[in-house]
Design a protein around this motif. Structure first.
Motif, PDB file in Angstrom:
ATOM      1  N   GLY A 166       0.782  -1.228   0.000  1.00  0.00           N
ATOM      2  CA  GLY A 166       0.000   0.000   0.000  1.00  0.00           C
ATOM      3  C   GLY A 166       0.811   1.273   0.000  1.00  0.00           C
ATOM      4  O   GLY A 166       0.239   2.364   0.088  1.00  0.00           O
ATOM      5  N   GLN A 167       2.114   1.187  -0.126  1.00  0.00           N
ATOM      6  CA  GLN A 167       2.971   2.369  -0.029  1.00  0.00           C
ATOM      7  C   GLN A 167       3.327   2.933  -1.411  1.00  0.00           C
ATOM      8  O   GLN A 167       3.119   2.298  -2.444  1.00  0.00           O
ATOM      9  N   ARG A 168       3.838   4.152  -1.390  1.00  0.00           N
ATOM     10  CA  ARG A 168       4.391   4.797  -2.598  1.00  0.00           C
ATOM     11  C   ARG A 168       5.899   4.648  -2.510  1.00  0.00           C
ATOM     12  O   ARG A 168       6.545   5.103  -1.560  1.00  0.00           O
ATOM     13  N   VAL A 169       6.488   3.967  -3.501  1.00  0.00           N
ATOM     14  CA  VAL A 169       7.899   3.609  -3.452  1.00  0.00           C
ATOM     15  C   VAL A 169       8.596   4.037  -4.738  1.00  0.00           C
ATOM     16  O   VAL A 169       8.035   3.908  -5.833  1.00  0.00           O
ATOM     17  N   VAL A 170       9.824   4.530  -4.593  1.00  0.00           N
ATOM     18  CA  VAL A 170      10.677   4.818  -5.740  1.00  0.00           C
ATOM     19  C   VAL A 170      11.907   3.920  -5.655  1.00  0.00           C
ATOM     20  O   VAL A 170      12.570   3.855  -4.616  1.00  0.00           O
ATOM     21  N   VAL A 171      12.191   3.218  -6.749  1.00  0.00           N
ATOM     22  CA  VAL A 171      13.411   2.428  -6.862  1.00  0.00           C
ATOM     23  C   VAL A 171      14.387   3.227  -7.723  1.00  0.00           C
ATOM     24  O   VAL A 171      14.069   3.580  -8.860  1.00  0.00           O
ATOM     25  N   VAL A 172      15.557   3.535  -7.186  1.00  0.00           N
ATOM     26  CA  VAL A 172      16.557   4.320  -7.898  1.00  0.00           C
ATOM     27  C   VAL A 172      17.542   3.376  -8.576  1.00  0.00           C
ATOM     28  O   VAL A 172      18.173   2.537  -7.922  1.00  0.00           O
ATOM     29  N   GLY A 173      17.670   3.502  -9.887  1.00  0.00           N
ATOM     30  CA  GLY A 173      18.586   2.652 -10.644  1.00  0.00           C
ATOM     31  C   GLY A 173      18.007   2.326 -12.002  1.00  0.00           C
ATOM     32  O   GLY A 173      16.802   2.488 -12.227  1.00  0.00           O
ATOM     33  N   GLY A 174      18.865   1.848 -12.907  1.00  0.00           N
ATOM     34  CA  GLY A 174      18.386   1.548 -14.249  1.00  0.00           C
ATOM     35  C   GLY A 174      18.870   0.222 -14.784  1.00  0.00           C
ATOM     36  O   GLY A 174      18.818  -0.009 -15.988  1.00  0.00           O
ATOM     37  N   GLY A 175      19.315  -0.667 -13.889  1.00  0.00           N
ATOM     38  CA  GLY A 175      19.840  -1.949 -14.318  1.00  0.00           C
ATOM     39  C   GLY A 175      18.895  -3.100 -14.041  1.00  0.00           C
ATOM     40  O   GLY A 175      17.724  -2.913 -13.686  1.00  0.00           O
ATOM     41  N   ASN A 176      19.425  -4.311 -14.176  1.00  0.00           N
ATOM     42  CA  ASN A 176      18.607  -5.508 -13.996  1.00  0.00           C
ATOM     43  C   ASN A 176      18.017  -5.619 -12.601  1.00  0.00           C
ATOM     44  O   ASN A 176      16.828  -5.932 -12.446  1.00  0.00           O
ATOM     45  N   SER A 177      18.825  -5.389 -11.578  1.00  0.00           N
ATOM     46  CA  SER A 177      18.320  -5.509 -10.213  1.00  0.00           C
ATOM     47  C   SER A 177      17.242  -4.474  -9.928  1.00  0.00           C
ATOM     48  O   SER A 177      16.224  -4.777  -9.289  1.00  0.00           O
ATOM     49  N   ALA A 178      17.450  -3.247 -10.390  1.00  0.00           N
ATOM     50  CA  ALA A 178      16.467  -2.189 -10.174  1.00  0.00           C
ATOM     51  C   ALA A 178      15.129  -2.569 -10.795  1.00  0.00           C
ATOM     52  O   ALA A 178      14.065  -2.432 -10.175  1.00  0.00           O
ATOM     53  N   MET A 179      15.165  -3.062 -12.036  1.00  0.00           N
ATOM     54  CA  MET A 179      13.934  -3.439 -12.715  1.00  0.00           C
ATOM     55  C   MET A 179      13.271  -4.622 -12.036  1.00  0.00           C
ATOM     56  O   MET A 179      12.049  -4.661 -11.852  1.00  0.00           O
ATOM     57  N   GLN A 180      14.069  -5.610 -11.631  1.00  0.00           N
ATOM     58  CA  GLN A 180      13.513  -6.799 -10.995  1.00  0.00           C
ATOM     59  C   GLN A 180      12.857  -6.447  -9.655  1.00  0.00           C
ATOM     60  O   GLN A 180      11.759  -6.936  -9.348  1.00  0.00           O
ATOM     61  N   ILE A 181      13.485  -5.582  -8.882  1.00  0.00           N
ATOM     62  CA  ILE A 181      12.924  -5.172  -7.595  1.00  0.00           C
ATOM     63  C   ILE A 181      11.671  -4.329  -7.797  1.00  0.00           C
ATOM     64  O   ILE A 181      10.671  -4.484  -7.084  1.00  0.00           O
ATOM     65  N   ALA A 182      11.696  -3.422  -8.768  1.00  0.00           N
ATOM     66  CA  ALA A 182      10.526  -2.580  -9.035  1.00  0.00           C
ATOM     67  C   ALA A 182       9.330  -3.438  -9.421  1.00  0.00           C
ATOM     68  O   ALA A 182       8.202  -3.207  -8.961  1.00  0.00           O
ATOM     69  N   ALA A 183       9.551  -4.430 -10.270  1.00  0.00           N
ATOM     70  CA  ALA A 183       8.462  -5.316 -10.672  1.00  0.00           C
ATOM     71  C   ALA A 183       7.963  -6.145  -9.493  1.00  0.00           C
ATOM     72  O   ALA A 183       6.766  -6.412  -9.369  1.00  0.00           O
ATOM     73  N   ASP A 184       8.882  -6.539  -8.637  1.00  0.00           N
ATOM     74  CA  ASP A 184       8.530  -7.307  -7.443  1.00  0.00           C
ATOM     75  C   ASP A 184       7.635  -6.472  -6.520  1.00  0.00           C
ATOM     76  O   ASP A 184       6.601  -6.939  -6.022  1.00  0.00           O
ATOM     77  N   LEU A 185       8.013  -5.231  -6.311  1.00  0.00           N
ATOM     78  CA  LEU A 185       7.264  -4.335  -5.424  1.00  0.00           C
ATOM     79  C   LEU A 185       5.902  -3.955  -5.988  1.00  0.00           C
ATOM     80  O   LEU A 185       4.947  -3.701  -5.235  1.00  0.00           O
ATOM     81  N   ALA A 186       5.806  -3.894  -7.315  1.00  0.00           N
ATOM     82  CA  ALA A 186       4.572  -3.419  -7.944  1.00  0.00           C
ATOM     83  C   ALA A 186       3.374  -4.306  -7.640  1.00  0.00           C
ATOM     84  O   ALA A 186       2.227  -3.880  -7.816  1.00  0.00           O
ATOM     85  N   GLY A 187       3.609  -5.498  -7.157  1.00  0.00           N
ATOM     86  CA  GLY A 187       2.499  -6.365  -6.794  1.00  0.00           C
ATOM     87  C   GLY A 187       1.756  -5.914  -5.556  1.00  0.00           C
ATOM     88  O   GLY A 187       0.604  -6.316  -5.338  1.00  0.00           O
ATOM     89  N   VAL A 188       2.414  -5.067  -4.737  1.00  0.00           N
ATOM     90  CA  VAL A 188       1.778  -4.636  -3.484  1.00  0.00           C
ATOM     91  C   VAL A 188       1.815  -3.128  -3.288  1.00  0.00           C
ATOM     92  O   VAL A 188       1.186  -2.603  -2.360  1.00  0.00           O
TER      93      VAL A 188
END
Length: 353
Positions: A166-188
């Motif tokens: 339920g939170q508003r989150v920003v992932v800083v970065g433009g590589g594989n880990s950043a994208m993978q974490i952002a997609a992971d977080l987007a579920g919640v």
């Protein structure tokens, strides 16, 4: 000539240290490995739960031991941990656990004195620094970061998305880990991926073959071009799911924010919004403070080396540095080649053919 009466000491028993151990055994050089923790799995158990390799199991093995199971799958974090545990068993007598290296000093007659935190010292004819980056996460300075009252954590501290529901989150970065974490977080959570530069993409499969098949077949993966690659951002390897996720709008991609405020973020152009948390997927820097005073590091603590061989300290080598020799140098699939190269160079420094 280096002192041949003393062993080679490898610092770190993760994937790089184990690859170095394999190469040293093959070269019939006496050695042992100093590992700070109680098992030889490197930093893998501490990565986020959803982490998966971007290279198939076929291309994700250390020398002499294929990755078990279906070679076409993309192993997850816990599978890599299990693989490293099994691989380390062949070196049980040569890995010394619970030995965190405090300092390495050059000896007057050649070689090194390696001191651990418990006060013990060992003499070495050569040293291979293979402890990786995880202990030194890079946290860039962000305008307003000291004012921000929300959560700020590095990707090394991220495990699961549960705490961000339920939170508003920003992932800083433009590589594989950043994208993978952002997609992971987007579920919640409501997530933005923020980077200074535009995202770069690389298809995971080309003409029906995985990217790494092509890199291997063409020789690009092992080409000694590390010094030309260093400092260049790597593309996000995508099978279509990550671009589809961005097209869905959660996560979205934005240019890095202008500054942080106590309860929010300000984007370029002046838009402000509430923000709960920031995840810094901004990478790591070499964690080799134990070499301070040897002349092996530059002013920023980076190794002075070429292709894994120190350019300032005779008998000192590295395995696992990013772009050390090629694109794969810091990966499971690449450390074996680099370890063999470095051991060969150190062997000749010892005066052996």
């Amino acid at each position: 000539m280096l002192n041949t009466r003393h062993p080679v000491i490898v610092i770190g028993a993760g994937q790089s240290g184990l690859a170095a151990a394999h190469a040293l055994r093959g070269a019939r050089l006496p050695f042992f490995v100093m590992e700070a923790s109680d098992e030889a799995v490197g930093s893998w158990p501490r990565y986020y739960d959803s982490l998966a390799l971007f290279s198939p199991a076929w291309f994700s093995a250390l020398p002499g031991a294929r990755f078990p199971g279906d070679g076409g799958r993309y192993p997850r974090r816990d599978e890599v941990v299990a693989y490293l545990r099994a691989y380390a068993e062949r070196f049980n007598g040569e890995v010394r656990y619970g030995r965190r290296v405090e300092s390495v000093k050059t000896a007057p007659g050649g070689g090194f004195t390696v001191r651990t935190e418990d006060g013990s010292e060992d003499e070495a004819s050569a040293v291979i620094a293979a402890n990786g980056y995880f202990g030194n996460p890079y946290r860039p300075e962000l305008p307003g970061a000291t004012e921000f009252a929300g959560t700020v954590l590095h990707s090394s501290e991220y495990r699961t998305p549960d705490a961000f529901e339920g939170q508003r989150v920003v992932v800083v970065g433009g590589g594989n880990s950043a994208m993978q974490i952002a997609a992971d977080l987007a579920g919640v959570a409501r997530v933005s991926l923020a980077s200074r530069a535009p995202l770069r993409w690389q298809a995971q499969r080309i003409a029906g073959k995985d990217l790494h098949w092509w890199l291997t077949r063409t020789g690009i993966d092992s080409a000694p071009i590390g010094r030309w690659l260093g400092g260049k951002s790597m593309p996000i390897i995508d099978d279509g799911r990550y671009r589809a996720a961005l097209e869905s709008g959660n996560p979205d991609h934005r240019k890095l924010f202008s500054r942080l405020h106590e309860d929010g973020v300000e984007w370029p152009g002046g838009e402000r919004e509430h923000l709960d948390a920031i995840v810094l997927a901004t990478g790591y820097r070499p964690d080799m403070g134990y070499l301070a005073g040897t002349g092996a590091l530059d002013a920023e603590g980076l190794p002075l080396q070429r292709a894994g061989i120190s350019t300032t300290v005779r008998g000192l080598g590295y395995v696992g540095l990013e772009y050390q020799r090629n694109n794969a140098s810091a990966s499971v699939r690449g450390v074996g080649r680099d370890a063999a190269y470095v051991v060969g160079k150190l062997r000749r420094q010892r005066g052996r053919p």
